[in-house]
Design a protein around this motif. Structure first.
Motif, PDB file in Angstrom:
ATOM      1  N   PHE A 224      -4.978   0.600  44.445  1.00 25.07           N
ATOM      2  CA  PHE A 224      -6.424   0.806  44.357  1.00 25.07           C
ATOM      3  C   PHE A 224      -6.854   1.985  45.230  1.00 25.07           C
ATOM      4  N   ASN A 225      -7.985   2.576  44.858  1.00 17.34           N
ATOM      5  CA  ASN A 225      -8.694   3.518  45.719  1.00 17.34           C
ATOM      6  C   ASN A 225      -9.863   2.724  46.302  1.00 17.34           C
ATOM      7  N   LYS A 226      -9.638   2.122  47.456  1.00 19.02           N
ATOM      8  CA  LYS A 226     -10.625   1.227  48.057  1.00 19.02           C
ATOM      9  C   LYS A 226     -11.791   2.018  48.640  1.00 19.02           C
ATOM     10  N   PRO A 227     -13.018   1.617  48.335  1.00 18.12           N
ATOM     11  CA  PRO A 227     -14.161   2.308  48.937  1.00 18.12           C
ATOM     12  C   PRO A 227     -14.388   1.846  50.378  1.00 18.12           C
ATOM     13  N   SER A 228     -15.003   2.699  51.169  1.00 23.25           N
ATOM     14  CA  SER A 228     -15.390   2.313  52.515  1.00 23.25           C
ATOM     15  C   SER A 228     -16.400   1.173  52.439  1.00 23.25           C
ATOM     16  N   GLY A 229     -16.266   0.213  53.350  1.00 23.87           N
ATOM     17  CA  GLY A 229     -17.188  -0.918  53.383  1.00 23.87           C
ATOM     18  C   GLY A 229     -16.664  -2.160  52.706  1.00 23.87           C
ATOM     19  N   LEU A 230     -15.632  -2.026  51.885  1.00 25.61           N
ATOM     20  CA  LEU A 230     -15.020  -3.185  51.241  1.00 25.61           C
ATOM     21  C   LEU A 230     -13.868  -3.671  52.105  1.00 25.61           C
TER      22      LEU A 230
ATOM     23  N   ASP B 283     -15.022  -6.398  36.945  1.00 23.01           N
ATOM     24  CA  ASP B 283     -15.113  -5.013  36.473  1.00 23.01           C
ATOM     25  C   ASP B 283     -15.016  -4.039  37.649  1.00 23.01           C
ATOM     26  N   PHE B 284     -15.640  -4.421  38.764  1.00 23.83           N
ATOM     27  CA  PHE B 284     -15.641  -3.560  39.948  1.00 23.83           C
ATOM     28  C   PHE B 284     -14.226  -3.364  40.480  1.00 23.83           C
ATOM     29  N   ILE B 285     -13.478  -4.437  40.684  1.00 22.41           N
ATOM     30  CA  ILE B 285     -12.132  -4.292  41.253  1.00 22.41           C
ATOM     31  C   ILE B 285     -11.209  -3.567  40.272  1.00 22.41           C
ATOM     32  N   ARG B 286     -11.400  -3.801  38.986  1.00 25.90           N
ATOM     33  CA  ARG B 286     -10.576  -3.092  37.994  1.00 25.90           C
ATOM     34  C   ARG B 286     -10.901  -1.597  37.971  1.00 25.90           C
ATOM     35  N   SER B 287     -12.145  -1.248  38.281  1.00 24.30           N
ATOM     36  CA  SER B 287     -12.530   0.169  38.280  1.00 24.30           C
ATOM     37  C   SER B 287     -11.880   0.943  39.420  1.00 24.30           C
TER      38      SER B 287
ATOM     39  N   ALA C 206     -12.292 -13.634  56.726  1.00 27.00           N
ATOM     40  CA  ALA C 206     -11.972 -14.959  57.259  1.00 27.00           C
ATOM     41  C   ALA C 206     -12.126 -16.013  56.168  1.00 27.00           C
ATOM     42  N   GLY C 207     -11.122 -16.845  56.014  1.00 29.58           N
ATOM     43  CA  GLY C 207     -11.168 -17.879  54.987  1.00 29.58           C
ATOM     44  C   GLY C 207     -10.720 -17.404  53.625  1.00 29.58           C
ATOM     45  N   GLY C 208     -10.505 -16.088  53.480  1.00 31.62           N
ATOM     46  CA  GLY C 208     -10.001 -15.556  52.219  1.00 31.62           C
ATOM     47  C   GLY C 208     -10.998 -15.543  51.082  1.00 31.62           C
ATOM     48  N   ARG C 209     -12.281 -15.689  51.408  1.00 36.61           N
ATOM     49  CA  ARG C 209     -13.297 -15.699  50.351  1.00 36.61           C
ATOM     50  C   ARG C 209     -14.319 -14.606  50.626  1.00 36.61           C
ATOM     51  N   GLY C 210     -15.174 -14.381  49.634  1.00 37.05           N
ATOM     52  CA  GLY C 210     -16.195 -13.360  49.804  1.00 37.05           C
ATOM     53  C   GLY C 210     -15.777 -12.047  49.184  1.00 37.05           C
ATOM     54  N   GLN C 211     -16.602 -11.050  49.404  1.00 31.96           N
ATOM     55  CA  GLN C 211     -16.368  -9.740  48.791  1.00 31.96           C
ATOM     56  C   GLN C 211     -15.293  -9.001  49.559  1.00 31.96           C
TER      57      GLN C 211
END
Length: 244
Positions: free
Chosen positions: A32-38, A16-20, A43-48
């Motif tokens: 996307f309108n990427k927020p600061s901090g994302l 839901d977050f990424i779609r928003s 590394a490894g292509g995983r995580g937030q």
């Protein structure tokens, strides 16, 4: 867009977050309108990260959208990804040929130039960082081995004492280019922990990717825009700077 790859589990709230964040969507691209901090990629292509969260758009055969450019984790604003291989090739070529036109907003502080506009045409050299990062860019002579040519057009939109709101248009796409050029100009971006004073000046890097102009993979002109987020606007207001 790998074929027949297993699809990692994406929590519903993350999907839901990424779609928003979507500001444009069609059968070839997503923006996307990427927020600061994302982070765009980790590394490894995983995580937030945007890259990992793109699995929320994966097809049943494991194909998913692909990154074609990046912006720093601390930078907010426009980010485009491709949904098909032909779209990825078309977009990547534009970034490689520098025909994609980028516009950023930056809140800066320090020795604000007296001029209203100008161009930083200063080559940059990648060196180890001394402030908690892996690498940083420093001004260099163009004939220094491994130095990269770099050009940033800048315009002061508003000024207030030792601070200003700057519109920056990078004509090349070097790592940290705007950040390094603003610091070299004498007015680093607020909140920049590598080239400025970090959290002493702002809670986050005050750099926003406002606009991206390029050709859609179908050949039509495409302009993507993202308004400055509330924290950027609030910081500007506190400094007596108005974001138009």
């Amino acid at each position: 867009m790998g074929r027949n790859r297993p699809i990692p589990h994406i929590k519903p709230e993350d999907a839901d977050f990424i779609r928003s964040l979507v500001i444009h969507e069609d059968d070839q691209i997503l923006a996307f309108n990427k927020p600061s901090g994302l982070a765009v990629q980790t590394a490894g292509g995983r995580g937030q990260s945007v890259d990992f969260l793109l699995w929320a758009f994966a097809k049943s055969n494991g194909k998913r959208p692909k990154l074609v450019h990046r912006i720093d984790s601390g930078t907010s604003g426009v980010l485009i990804v491709a949904r098909t291989q032909p779209a990825a090739a078309a977009l990547s070529e534009q970034f490689a040929r520098r025909t994609a036109r980028k516009t950023y907003l930056a809140l800066v502080g320090g020795d604000i130039p007296a001029e209203t506009s100008g161009t930083m045409d200063q080559a940059l050299l990648k060196v180890p960082s001394d402030r908690g990062g892996r690498e940083k860019m420093v001004p260099s002579s163009a004939d220094t081995p491994k130095a990269q040519t770099a050009r940033t057009d800048w315009t002061i939109i508003a000024r207030s004492g030792a601070h200003a709101l700057i519109r920056a248009k990078p004509r090349t796409g070097r790592m940290h280019q705007i950040r390094a050029h603003m610091a070299a100009l004498g007015c680093p971006i607020l909140g920049d922990r590598i080239y400025g004073t970090g959290k002493m000046s702002a809670d986050r890097l005050m750099l926003h990717a406002q606009q991206l102009e390029l050709k859609h993979p179908d050949g039509s002109d495409l302009t993507l825009e993202a308004g400055a987020p509330p924290d950027f606007l609030e910081k500007a207001s506190s400094l007596g700077l108005e974001v138009a």
